[in-house]
Design an enzyme around this catalytic site. Sequence first.
Site, mmCIF file in Angstrom:
data_model
loop_
_atom_site.group_PDB
_atom_site.id
_atom_site.type_symbol
_atom_site.label_atom_id
_atom_site.label_comp_id
_atom_site.label_asym_id
_atom_site.label_seq_id
_atom_site.Cartn_x
_atom_site.Cartn_y
_atom_site.Cartn_z
ATOM 1 C CB SER A 37 40.227 32.217 42.171
ATOM 2 O OG SER A 37 40.105 33.611 41.956
ATOM 3 C CE LYS A 38 46.527 32.317 36.266
ATOM 4 N NZ LYS A 38 45.996 33.546 35.681
#
Length: 571
Positions: free
Chosen positions: A328-329
Amino acid sequence: MVEKKHANIFKCLELKGKQRYSNSEMQFFFFSFSSAEGYFYFQFPTSDFKLFSYLWPEILFVKIMERRVRVRFAPSPTGPLHMGGVRTALFNYLFAKKHGGDFLLRIEDTDQNRYVPGAEDYIIESLKWCGLVPDEGVGFGGEYGPYRQSERKVMYKQYADFLIENGFAYYAFDTAEELNSLRKEAEANKHVFSYDLHTRNNLKNSLTLSPEEVLERLQTGEHYVIRFKMPENRDIIEEDLIRGRVSFNTNQLDDKVLFKSDGMPTYHLANVVDDHLMKITHVIRGEEWLSSMPLHILLYESLGWSETRPYFSHLPLILKPEGKGKLSKRDGDKMGFPVFPLLWKDPETGEYSRGYREDGYFPEAFINMLALLGWNSGTEQEFFSIEELIEAFDLSRVVKSGARFDPEKAKWFNRHYLHQKSALELAEQFKPELVDKGIEVDGNKLEIIVSKIKDRCEFVKDLWSQSHYFFVAPESYDEKTIKAKWKADTGEKLLTIATFLETIEEWKAETIKELFSAFMASKEWGFGAVMVPIRLALVGASTGPDLFEILELVGQQECIRRIEIAVELLK
RNA sequence: GGCCCGUUCGUCUAGGGGUUAGGACGCAAGAUUUUCAUUCUUGUAGCAGGGGUUCGAAUCCCCUACGGGCUACCA
């Protein structure tokens, strides 16, 4: 005439037939091959080979004539394209090119609430940077447009209506609130509410209400959705081109919404309709879609499109470098590597997310790294140009399990590609940075400097940190080196050397080395005692290429000046 | 909870009944470079666990554990 064609096909078969799967019941042979007419993929049981080879040519003939390979990358513009998305696009691209087919970009923007301005442009720019240029799609033209689902809105309703008319779908009038409370209730009882064949008879829909009431509700403009009526107790078995046989029973599946009350289709309907209309032959998408594959298969069937429906393949996910879950980011922010291809500025928060491009990765390195994450050629080759990837790519060699992303390996790829590049090319990329710093260098000299230091760089941005001393005198000196190598008599020796350097007439690395060695011999000084201190004076640290090459490139007067300054400062 | 998918060195992976389980990243050591890096060589470390089938299982089957996905009028 037909027979002759078959002969060619069989030849092709012999050449390319290669993939053998086994499953619980029997062994199957899988063949995939492409020809001028298109791509074909099929399976047959080993024992039936003779029978099948007698029967199949006609089937094959029809399929080949009808189908040219067409694949699509269909992101939703809800934010920047994740590197996992880029990999999905890459595999689609490779597959299309491998089989001489088309690669399309379709924008799936059926959810107006999640629309993020700029995301679509970001996706297009990302694909371009990566060299994955679509043959058709938003921003690229094509005969099957429009390629933005919001612009195809009017087309979907008729298919939903068709499904209702033929009993494959129904109207549902339950409000979001009603369903939410049912979900809460179920949760309290440790169950999960599901709108399916067990519950639909107790809910407000065209299956339970009288035709008159349904008509009235529709006519008064009451909000409704259209749901798929999942058939009872059917086993949906499909050969996923990556995962092999996958099976589902419809009793476990729910009645998915196909058409929303805002007049937009959901992903499921839009996806199937568009893939059909755009003549998509192979759906290559992320694993998150595997669970909806039976729904999609049933939709093709209900719409009467089974004959031409695409083959499915579901790619494994990219996982976090450490810990649990998919990449994820946040991981990128936390661990200091990009998760997105390009820099992204969140239009709402103004927050920036770094990108591979801005971090200094070469697109070819990024693509090479991504391709090897969950795929391999079966050989020990690790470096692939895009052409080589196209040649070697095969869906059956995509790994089934999720791949943990390793930022170190990404860097290693970039280092390799940087080393491969010519000094001239790198100098070109380096120049703007020098201009920014107000440094003017002759192109030839810059190329020589770059050639001396490129092997110690990982990124173009490292060129400066590895070469600044060629352009600017050091402002500080490495403490450790001072401690280890700068003795009481070093300053005096260096001044003597500086005076000697002044006398050299031909300022060339080789000449300097020769004369310097002679000078050192005459003084009976050891190299070790002065080499590092001189380097320290010129560079500021104990790094860099051959000292005599540095001397030459820095220039005679500047070298002497730097030595004098260092001696003064390090007294 | 239910359904589906998966599990080989720390990481990416090869191998699909008989292999000293191979390669790459990383890490470590050595060589080269009187610097540092590059480069080269060597080393390091793995079949999730338990049952079966078999003369023989990393490989086939079952169970368990663990991981992942889905379970929205999101895609």
